[in-house]
Design an enzyme around this catalytic site. Structure first.
Site, PDB file in Angstrom:
ATOM      1  N   GLY A  17       0.819  -1.207   0.000  1.00 49.98           N
ATOM      2  CA  GLY A  17       0.000   0.000   0.000  1.00 49.98           C
ATOM      3  C   GLY A  17       0.851   1.254   0.000  1.00 49.98           C
ATOM      4  N   GLY A  19      -0.493   4.381   0.118  1.00 48.57           N
ATOM      5  CA  GLY A  19      -1.333   5.502   0.550  1.00 48.57           C
ATOM      6  C   GLY A  19      -0.521   6.340   1.536  1.00 48.57           C
ATOM      7  N   PHE A  20      -1.232   7.146   2.331  1.00 49.53           N
ATOM      8  CA  PHE A  20      -0.524   7.990   3.302  1.00 49.53           C
ATOM      9  C   PHE A  20       0.304   7.144   4.258  1.00 49.53           C
ATOM     10  CE2 PHE A  20      -4.218  10.986   2.599  1.00 49.53           C
ATOM     11  CZ  PHE A  20      -3.468  11.920   1.918  1.00 49.53           C
ATOM     12  N   GLY A  21      -0.285   6.039   4.741  1.00 48.36           N
ATOM     13  CA  GLY A  21       0.401   5.202   5.722  1.00 48.36           C
ATOM     14  C   GLY A  21       1.640   4.542   5.141  1.00 48.36           C
ATOM     15  N   VAL A  85      -1.908  -7.433  -4.221  1.00 45.48           N
ATOM     16  CA  VAL A  85      -1.581  -8.484  -3.251  1.00 45.48           C
ATOM     17  C   VAL A  85      -2.853  -9.271  -2.939  1.00 45.48           C
ATOM     18  CG1 VAL A  85      -0.764  -8.918  -0.890  1.00 45.48           C
ATOM     19  CG2 VAL A  85       0.311  -7.135  -2.284  1.00 45.48           C
ATOM     20  N   GLU A 175     -18.756  16.947   2.260  1.00 43.29           N
ATOM     21  CA  GLU A 175     -18.040  17.576   1.143  1.00 43.29           C
ATOM     22  C   GLU A 175     -18.763  17.337  -0.179  1.00 43.29           C
ATOM     23  OE1 GLU A 175     -13.447  17.354   2.820  1.00 43.29           O
ATOM     24  OE2 GLU A 175     -14.239  15.726   1.630  1.00 43.29           O
TER      25      GLU A 175
HETATM   26  C1  LIG Z   1     -13.318  11.090  -0.167  1.00 45.22           C
HETATM   27  C2  LIG Z   1     -12.371  11.086   1.018  1.00 45.22           C
HETATM   28  C3  LIG Z   1     -12.074  12.286   1.661  1.00 45.22           C
HETATM   29  C4  LIG Z   1     -11.186  12.287   2.742  1.00 45.22           C
HETATM   30  N1  LIG Z   1     -10.904  13.488   3.342  1.00 45.22           N
HETATM   31  C5  LIG Z   1      -9.996  13.510   4.354  1.00 45.22           C
HETATM   32  C6  LIG Z   1      -9.610  14.742   4.967  1.00 45.22           C
HETATM   33  O1  LIG Z   1     -10.093  15.802   4.574  1.00 45.22           O
HETATM   34  N2  LIG Z   1      -8.725  14.713   5.981  1.00 45.22           N
HETATM   35  C7  LIG Z   1      -8.175  13.529   6.417  1.00 45.22           C
HETATM   36  O2  LIG Z   1      -7.352  13.534   7.345  1.00 45.22           O
HETATM   37  N3  LIG Z   1      -8.513  12.349   5.861  1.00 45.22           N
HETATM   38  C8  LIG Z   1      -9.409  12.322   4.845  1.00 45.22           C
HETATM   39  N4  LIG Z   1      -9.755  11.116   4.276  1.00 45.22           N
HETATM   40  C9  LIG Z   1      -9.202   9.889   4.839  1.00 45.22           C
HETATM   41  C10 LIG Z   1      -7.803   9.633   4.349  1.00 45.22           C
HETATM   42  O3  LIG Z   1      -7.723   9.782   2.955  1.00 45.22           O
HETATM   43  C11 LIG Z   1      -7.439   8.214   4.777  1.00 45.22           C
HETATM   44  O4  LIG Z   1      -7.472   8.177   6.180  1.00 45.22           O
HETATM   45  C12 LIG Z   1      -6.086   7.839   4.270  1.00 45.22           C
HETATM   46  O5  LIG Z   1      -6.056   7.825   2.869  1.00 45.22           O
HETATM   47  C13 LIG Z   1      -5.731   6.450   4.806  1.00 45.22           C
HETATM   48  O6  LIG Z   1      -4.425   6.174   4.389  1.00 45.22           O
HETATM   49  P1  LIG Z   1      -3.949   4.679   4.228  1.00 45.22           P
HETATM   50  O7  LIG Z   1      -2.518   4.736   3.830  1.00 45.22           O
HETATM   51  O8  LIG Z   1      -4.306   3.910   5.458  1.00 45.22           O
HETATM   52  O9  LIG Z   1      -4.857   4.054   3.081  1.00 45.22           O
HETATM   53  P2  LIG Z   1      -5.065   4.532   1.590  1.00 45.22           P
HETATM   54  O10 LIG Z   1      -4.716   5.967   1.385  1.00 45.22           O
HETATM   55  O11 LIG Z   1      -6.432   4.070   1.206  1.00 45.22           O
HETATM   56  O12 LIG Z   1      -3.985   3.685   0.788  1.00 45.22           O
HETATM   57  C14 LIG Z   1      -4.095   2.305   0.645  1.00 45.22           C
HETATM   58  C15 LIG Z   1      -3.210   1.904  -0.511  1.00 45.22           C
HETATM   59  O13 LIG Z   1      -3.166   0.496  -0.541  1.00 45.22           O
HETATM   60  C16 LIG Z   1      -3.317   0.048  -1.875  1.00 45.22           C
HETATM   61  N5  LIG Z   1      -3.895  -1.284  -1.812  1.00 45.22           N
HETATM   62  C17 LIG Z   1      -5.043  -1.652  -1.217  1.00 45.22           C
HETATM   63  N6  LIG Z   1      -5.244  -2.966  -1.335  1.00 45.22           N
HETATM   64  C18 LIG Z   1      -4.185  -3.447  -2.033  1.00 45.22           C
HETATM   65  C19 LIG Z   1      -3.816  -4.752  -2.479  1.00 45.22           C
HETATM   66  N7  LIG Z   1      -4.579  -5.819  -2.251  1.00 45.22           N
HETATM   67  N8  LIG Z   1      -2.660  -4.886  -3.169  1.00 45.22           N
HETATM   68  C20 LIG Z   1      -1.877  -3.807  -3.439  1.00 45.22           C
HETATM   69  N9  LIG Z   1      -2.184  -2.554  -3.033  1.00 45.22           N
HETATM   70  C21 LIG Z   1      -3.318  -2.381  -2.337  1.00 45.22           C
HETATM   71  C22 LIG Z   1      -4.232   1.077  -2.514  1.00 45.22           C
HETATM   72  O14 LIG Z   1      -4.073   1.086  -3.938  1.00 45.22           O
HETATM   73  C23 LIG Z   1      -3.746   2.358  -1.859  1.00 45.22           C
HETATM   74  O15 LIG Z   1      -2.711   2.976  -2.605  1.00 45.22           O
HETATM   75  C24 LIG Z   1     -10.625  11.079   3.198  1.00 45.22           C
HETATM   76  C25 LIG Z   1     -10.935   9.875   2.551  1.00 45.22           C
HETATM   77  C26 LIG Z   1     -11.792   9.866   1.463  1.00 45.22           C
HETATM   78  C27 LIG Z   1     -12.114   8.566   0.764  1.00 45.22           C
END
Ligand SMILES: Cc1cc2nc3c(=O)[nH]c(=O)nc-3n(C[C@H](O)[C@H](O)[C@H](O)COP(=O)(O)OP(=O)(O)OC[C@H]3O[C@@H](n4cnc5c(N)ncnc54)[C@H](O)[C@@H]3O)c2cc1C
Length: 300
Positions: A17, A19-21, A85, A175
């Site tokens: 992943g 994403g932010f994390g 994955v 939003e």
């Molecule tokens: C519409 C919307 C608005 C938001 N607004 C805000 C805001 O204003 N402020 C705020 O703080 N937060 C906001 N959030 C929440 C914030 O975006 C999430 O908390 C954050 O993105 C979580 O980060 P993450 O890394 O856990 O997961 P994600 O950002 O979801 O990243 C997960 C990653 O894992 C990858 N992945 C998933 N499954 C698989 C797999 N099986 N194999 C390979 N790759 C995989 C995905 O492609 C993705 O790149 C918002 C969320 C949404 C949906």
């Protein structure tokens, strides 16, 4: 298996992943003695907080997606693999991605969340907003609703097309409802000849007694007031009991619409299942204070 079996100089950290994390974990390890591999099903990092702008034609997808390789390009100890994955073999310290086995010494799982429909099969009627595809799909549905209304002769169908229902009064729902209202009442206001987009009805439905439930009540109230000033109808304490292609049911009440946006629930990715970890009903793994899983420690 450990790093010495595969020729790695340093212990291998695999991050699922970007994403932010996942990306912040990868960049924090930039100067640490590890070989870092980031695996994502997309080749871009998505800035989810601005998805609603893409869904309402305020931004284009490229504005909120950055190539993962570009972000990590200068990080010498990091490489990127584009793959979905499907499982993790904790006993063998391997992840499985599109038939390929990728070994790790340390595994970081940061796969985010998915939509949840509380056991209902409503996803085709009420798409959610988590990915670029979701956002462009919603944008098409919203813009086409106005286009179809412009040429629709039947007044009932025209009204249905100009009704927009957003389910869920969390940040995404707030939003989205606000952005659809701005689109209808400002951006598109003078673009049509047979319809007046300002007459669009935008309804935000929330089952809880207030919007933005995790926030301070004063903020919930401010959000409600702002939305109402934009012309959004906010329905609190109201649960959706059914969705179909022509509207939503709220108990015995019916709201006819061709556009429903689902912002009412999320569940975790299947990561806890992959890991055989203890999890709650929303699929969230139970982790220790340092975000580790007891099960991983046993096998690694
Ligand atoms: C519409 C919307 C608005 C938001 N607004 C805000 C805001 O204003 N402020 C705020 O703080 N937060 C906001 N959030 C929440 C914030 O975006 C999430 O908390 C954050 O993105 C979580 O980060 P993450 O890394 O856990 O997961 P994600 O950002 O979801 O990243 C997960 C990653 O894992 C990858 N992945 C998933 N499954 C698989 C797999 N099986 N194999 C390979 N790759 C995989 C995905 O492609 C993705 O790149 C918002 C969320 C949404 C949906």
């Amino acid at each position: 298996m450990n790093s010495s079996n595969t020729g790695s100089r340093f212990p291998r950290v695999v991050i699922i992943g970007a994403g932010f994390g996942g990306l912040s974990a990868a960049t924090r390890l930039a100067k640490a003695p590890f070989d870092v591999t980031v695996v994502d099903r997309h080749n871009y990092h998505l800035f989810q907080p601005l998805l609603y702008q893409v869904a309402t034609a305020g931004l284009s997808p490229a504005d909120i997606a950055s190539p993962i390789r570009g972000i990590l390009g200068r990080q010498k100890n990091a490489k990127v693999i584009l793959a979905q994955v499907s499982s993790v073999h904790t006993a063998r310290n391997e992840i499985v991605a599109e038939g390929r086995r990728i070994p790790y010494d340390y595994l970081i799982v940061a796969t985010g969340a998915e939509h949840a429909y509380f056991g209902h099969d409503w996803s085709s009627y009420a798409p959610g907003l988590k990915t670029i595809d979701d956002a462009t799909y919603l944008r098409r549905r919203i813009l086409l609703a106005f286009e179809r209304a412009e040429t629709e002769a039947d007044p009932d169908e025209r009204r249905r097309l100009l009704n927009f229902v957003v389910v869920g009064g969390g940040p995404t729902g707030v939003e989205m409802a606000g952005a659809i209202a701005e689109l209808a009442k400002r951006a598109l206001a003078s673009d049509f000849r047979s319809i007046d987009p300002r007459c669009a009805r935008i309804v935000l439905i929330e089952a809880a007694p207030r919007l933005l439930a995790p926030f301070d009540p004063s903020l919930s109230e401010a959000a409600r007031r702002s939305l109402e000033q934009l012309g959004v109808e906010v329905r609190l304490g109201t649960g959706v009991t059914d969705c179909d292609c022509s509207g939503v049911s709220l108990g015995r009440e019916r709201l006819e619409t061709r556009t429903i946006v689902w912002a009412a629930g999320v569940k975790a990715s299947p990561a806890a299942e992959w890991l055989g970890a203890d999890h709650d009903r929303a699929g969230r793994a139970k982790v220790a204070a340092d975000l580790s899983l007891p099960v991983i420690r046993i096998f690694s």
